[in-house]
Motif scaffolding. Structure first.
Motif, PDB file in Angstrom:
ATOM      1  N   ARG A  38       0.827  -1.209   0.000  1.00  0.00           N
ATOM      2  CA  ARG A  38       0.000   0.000   0.000  1.00  0.00           C
ATOM      3  C   ARG A  38       0.858   1.254   0.000  1.00  0.00           C
ATOM      4  NH1 ARG A  38      -4.870  -1.283   4.376  1.00  0.00           N
ATOM      5  NH2 ARG A  38      -5.387  -3.317   3.512  1.00  0.00           N
ATOM      6  N   PRO A  39       0.269   2.376  -0.442  1.00  0.00           N
ATOM      7  CA  PRO A  39       1.025   3.630  -0.364  1.00  0.00           C
ATOM      8  C   PRO A  39       1.385   3.963   1.084  1.00  0.00           C
ATOM      9  CG  PRO A  39      -1.262   4.018  -1.084  1.00  0.00           C
ATOM     10  CD  PRO A  39      -1.040   2.544  -1.094  1.00  0.00           C
TER      11      PRO A  39
ATOM     12  N   ALA B  98      -7.494   2.044  -8.048  1.00  0.00           N
ATOM     13  CA  ALA B  98      -6.707   3.150  -8.597  1.00  0.00           C
ATOM     14  C   ALA B  98      -6.404   4.131  -7.470  1.00  0.00           C
ATOM     15  CB  ALA B  98      -7.492   3.845  -9.702  1.00  0.00           C
ATOM     16  N   ASP B  99      -5.634   5.138  -7.793  1.00  0.00           N
ATOM     17  CA  ASP B  99      -5.421   6.215  -6.835  1.00  0.00           C
ATOM     18  C   ASP B  99      -6.768   6.892  -6.570  1.00  0.00           C
ATOM     19  OD1 ASP B  99      -4.543   8.258  -5.297  1.00  0.00           O
ATOM     20  OD2 ASP B  99      -3.413   9.290  -6.874  1.00  0.00           O
ATOM     21  N   LEU B 100      -7.114   7.051  -5.312  1.00  0.00           N
ATOM     22  CA  LEU B 100      -8.445   7.567  -4.993  1.00  0.00           C
ATOM     23  C   LEU B 100      -8.500   9.090  -4.961  1.00  0.00           C
ATOM     24  CD1 LEU B 100      -9.550   5.065  -2.191  1.00  0.00           C
ATOM     25  CD2 LEU B 100      -9.963   4.951  -4.650  1.00  0.00           C
ATOM     26  N   SER B 101      -7.361   9.744  -5.140  1.00  0.00           N
ATOM     27  CA  SER B 101      -7.345  11.201  -5.075  1.00  0.00           C
ATOM     28  C   SER B 101      -8.274  11.778  -6.146  1.00  0.00           C
ATOM     29  CB  SER B 101      -5.931  11.725  -5.283  1.00  0.00           C
ATOM     30  OG  SER B 101      -5.096  11.169  -4.300  1.00  0.00           O
ATOM     31  N   ASP B 102      -9.100  12.743  -5.736  1.00  0.00           N
ATOM     32  CA  ASP B 102     -10.033  13.436  -6.614  1.00  0.00           C
ATOM     33  C   ASP B 102     -11.120  12.539  -7.197  1.00  0.00           C
ATOM     34  OD1 ASP B 102      -8.733  15.863  -6.215  1.00  0.00           O
ATOM     35  OD2 ASP B 102      -7.234  15.357  -7.743  1.00  0.00           O
ATOM     36  N   LYS B 103     -11.313  11.361  -6.606  1.00  0.00           N
ATOM     37  CA  LYS B 103     -12.406  10.489  -7.056  1.00  0.00           C
ATOM     38  C   LYS B 103     -13.616  10.677  -6.136  1.00  0.00           C
ATOM     39  CE  LYS B 103     -10.052   8.149 -10.180  1.00  0.00           C
ATOM     40  NZ  LYS B 103      -9.976   8.820 -11.478  1.00  0.00           N
ATOM     41  N   PHE B 128      -5.384   5.381   1.676  1.00  0.00           N
ATOM     42  CA  PHE B 128      -5.155   5.095   0.254  1.00  0.00           C
ATOM     43  C   PHE B 128      -5.201   6.347  -0.607  1.00  0.00           C
ATOM     44  CE2 PHE B 128      -6.243   0.802   1.605  1.00  0.00           C
ATOM     45  CZ  PHE B 128      -5.351   0.051   0.867  1.00  0.00           C
ATOM     46  N   GLY B 129      -5.419   7.508  -0.009  1.00  0.00           N
ATOM     47  CA  GLY B 129      -5.468   8.721  -0.808  1.00  0.00           C
ATOM     48  C   GLY B 129      -6.505   9.675  -0.255  1.00  0.00           C
ATOM     49  N   ARG B 130      -6.766  10.738  -1.026  1.00  0.00           N
ATOM     50  CA  ARG B 130      -7.705  11.755  -0.551  1.00  0.00           C
ATOM     51  C   ARG B 130      -8.799  11.947  -1.587  1.00  0.00           C
ATOM     52  NH1 ARG B 130      -9.023  16.946  -0.781  1.00  0.00           N
ATOM     53  NH2 ARG B 130      -9.525  18.024   1.155  1.00  0.00           N
TER      54      ARG B 130
END
Lengths: 322, 183
Positions: A38-39, B98-103, B128-130
């Protein structure tokens, strides 16, 4: 029975574990592999737990692997090594551990030069104890990561032929592997100079080969090449390192005799050009670095399962579910 | 094994009612979130199957839209009750597509009850992101919240008592679609 008590309080060795307990650890390790991809390589499962890594013997891989596992589960960790601590002033193992316990710790990961040290400690302190290698006795988390790596590569363990090659006499990795592999249904053999074979090892139901060629002819699927433990070696076990390489070194020439590819494992640290040839260690059938990756996941699984495994937690769990 | 008596169990949603509920939820999700930045994340286990099903419904309803990314989240390691329930031996897969940023992430679960699972899922997603927005979509809201959490989209709301159980069955895992309330 509540899930919390499946493994009991401590992990001291595989000898007295059931196949179900071993499988539970391997299955639990699977989702933990993904956490390290994970990141943010961290989950809060052990938040607020304090774990002491008590290392009375040199270790790089095992200590770092445990520490990564602990940190990725959000536990707080303290490392204590024999040199530079009160151990070098003559404090006994139990006193050291009791003093640590007085500071309210939850788990101890211990490596010690004496066989049985982890079990000894586990019976005397309330914290969970995990054996990270005790003398010539066992190194259970290494065997568990070996089992996981074999299962990843071959999709199963039962029915496979696995040969441990080298210094079986001084190897706690060999002992733990032997218990784990036989419990999960693999056929196990050992191979090495007679001077480095424990007496009576045939009685454990393993084949004994005096030459690497014989293990290959037997049809080995996996060779787990043990480190020639130079620091443990008193004089006289082998004539010279060069002769050892010539007779017992795992080389591409020897492996060519096998009709099928043989999976190569090594617990590390490797003596390249002694027990294993570099072309084999870095070859296409080597899973040596996968073993290291799996080590973190297996140790996370053990820590996670034991964290809920203390008796009072098991009792609380029973009360909570009523 | 003693089977529960007929009067103990009532069917809340049968297969047809469940199918209608899911279709309506799919429409409501696209009205709320559109399809461009939409990511559906199901909570293990049955939430994952429901998310997959809703994603397929959206793709049928909106043929012009691209494939809807879907993922799975196991919140076991983010629970706040390891001390009281002990470790859950079987941890499911977590897969974030996927990257969750801006989703716009829509969390899909079968039953909303205390809200603790959703709390854990929000914590885990943050690692996992923003996402620009997170919404919650559940098949059954049975009340009984212990945290200030509410669903944006609900298939069926029902008031239940703490001793009652809501069981969601899905074809993929249980062989049939049905929601029961057991007293």
């Amino acid at each position: 029975m509540s899930a919390a008590s499946i493994l009991g309080k401590d992990l001291t060795g595989l000898e007295h574990m059931t196949p179900e307990q071993i499988r539970l650890i391997l299955d639990t390790a699977e989702p933990f592999k993904e956490v390290s991809e994970r990141p943010i390589k961290k989950v809060p499962a052990l938040r607020g737990k304090t774990i002491v890594n008590l290392f009375f013997e040199a270790s790089t891989r095992t200590r770092i692997s445990f520490e990564f596992a602990e940190k990725r589960l959000s536990a707080d960790t303290v490392n204590v090594s024999a040199t530079g601590s009160s151990v070098s002033k003559g404090e006994t193992l139990v006193d050291t551990a009791r003093n640590l316990e007085a500071m309210r710790i939850d788990m101890v990961v211990i490596r010690h030069p004496s066989s049985g040290a982890a079990e000894f400690l586990g019976r005397r302190i309330a914290s969970n104890v995990i054996n990270a290698g005790d003398g010539k006795h066992e190194h259970p988390t290494q065997a568990l990561l070996d089992l996981l790596s074999i299962r990843d590569k071959h999709g199963k363990i039962a029915g496979l032929k696995v040969c441990l090659v080298g210094d079986v006499l001084h190897s706690r990795v060999a002992r733990s592997n032997l218990w784990g592999l036989t419990k999960l249904g693999a056929e196990v053999a050992v191979c090495g100079p007679w001077t480095l074979m424990p007496r009576g090892i045939e009685e454990l139901g393993v084949r004994v080969f005096g030459r690497v060629e014989a293990a290959i002819e037997w049809g080995a699927d996996v060779l787990n090449v043990l480190r020639l433990q130079l620091e443990r070696m008193e004089t006289g076990f082998i004539p010279s390192l060069r002769e050892y390489y010539r007779v017992f070194g795992v080389t591409p020439e020897r492996l060519e005799r096998s009709p099928k590819p043989i999976t190569i494992m090594h617990p590390g640290p490797m003596n390249r050009g002694v027990e294993i040839d570099s072309r084999v260690a870095d070859g296409p059938h080597s899973i040596i670095l996968d073993q290291v990756t799996n080590g973190v996941a297996v140790r996370m699984a053990v820590l996670y399962l034991l964290a809920g495994g203390r008796a009072e937690l098991a009792d609380a769990a029973k009360r909570g579910s009523e | 094994m003693p089977r529960p008596k007929a009067e103990d169990r009532t069917i809340l949603l049968d297969a047809r009612a469940m199918s209608r509920a899911l279709q309506r939820m799919a429409v409501e999700i696209t009205e709320l979130a559109g399809t461009d930045d939409l990511v559906l994340i199901g909570i293990q286990r049955r939430g994952v199957e429901l998310a997959e099903r809703i994603a397929r419904l959206i793709e049928t309803q909106e043929p012009a839209a691209a494939t809807i990314p879907r993922g799975a989240l196991d919140i076991t390691l983010y629970r706040d009750d390891l001390e009281t329930v002990g470790p859950k031996p079987v941890i499911g897969e977590t897969h974030i597509p996927a990257d969750l940023s801006d989703k716009h992430v829509v969390i899909v679960d079968d039953v909303l009850y205390t809200g603790r699972t959703v709390r854990a899922a929000l914590d885990e997603l943050a690692d996992f992101g923003r996402p620009k927005r997170i919404s919650l979509c559940v098949l059954v809201d049975r009340g009984g919240r212990e945290l200030p959490i509410q669903a944006d989209i609900v298939g069926k709301a029902v008031k239940t008592a703490p001793g009652e159980r809501v069981d969601v069955q899905v074809v993929e895992l249980d062989g049939r679609d049905q929601v029961d309330v057991t007293r």
